[in-house]
Design a protein around this motif. Structure first.
Motif, short mmCIF file in Angstrom:
data_model
loop_
_atom_site.label_atom_id
_atom_site.label_comp_id
_atom_site.label_asym_id
_atom_site.label_seq_id
_atom_site.Cartn_x
_atom_site.Cartn_y
_atom_site.Cartn_z
N ARG A 123 -2.99 0.65 -3.92
CA ARG A 123 -2.61 -0.71 -3.52
C ARG A 123 -2.21 -1.46 -4.77
O ARG A 123 -2.89 -1.42 -5.78
CB ARG A 123 -3.77 -1.42 -2.82
N VAL A 132 0.85 -1.19 0.00
CA VAL A 132 0.00 0.00 0.00
C VAL A 132 0.89 1.24 0.00
O VAL A 132 1.84 1.33 0.77
CB VAL A 132 -0.92 0.02 1.25
N THR A 155 -1.22 -5.30 -5.96
CA THR A 155 -1.26 -6.69 -5.53
C THR A 155 -1.03 -7.63 -6.71
O THR A 155 -1.55 -7.41 -7.80
CB THR A 155 -2.62 -7.05 -4.87
N SER A 179 -5.03 6.17 -1.17
CA SER A 179 -3.87 5.29 -1.30
C SER A 179 -3.96 4.47 -2.58
O SER A 179 -5.02 4.36 -3.20
CB SER A 179 -3.75 4.36 -0.09
#
Length: 87
Positions: free
Chosen positions: A24, A12, A26, A22
């Motif tokens: 993120r 993050v 992944t 924010s």
């Protein structure tokens, strides 16, 4: 929000503007994609799926920008530290 340490699958990044924003990032190995998601507090407001085979191009772009920023900063420091050639 402080920057979190990367995990095996994601990380993050807080937005410089604050306000709970924010990014993120992944990894989803089973689908061979990286998901980049934009968050406001604990709500996902947008996602982008990047194919794993395109990740090197994104990394190259980020690296190029970082290299250019470092070069520009180094040149500014050298101009400041260089003795005057007047005389």
């Amino acid at each position: 929000m402080a920057l979190q340490r990367p995990t095996r699958t994601g990380m993050v990044f807080p937005d410089l503007r604050g306000d709970g924003r924010s990014l993120r990032a992944t990894w989803h190995q089973e689908q061979q994609v990286v998901v980049l998601s934009l968050w406001r507090n604990n709500v996902c407001v947008s996602t982008f799926r990047l194919a794993a085979d395109e990740v090197p191009d994104l990394i190259a772009l980020l690296r190029l920008g970082l290299d250019e920023a470092y070069d520009a900063a180094r040149e500014r420091i050298e101009r400041i530290e260089r003795p005057s050639q007047a005389g």
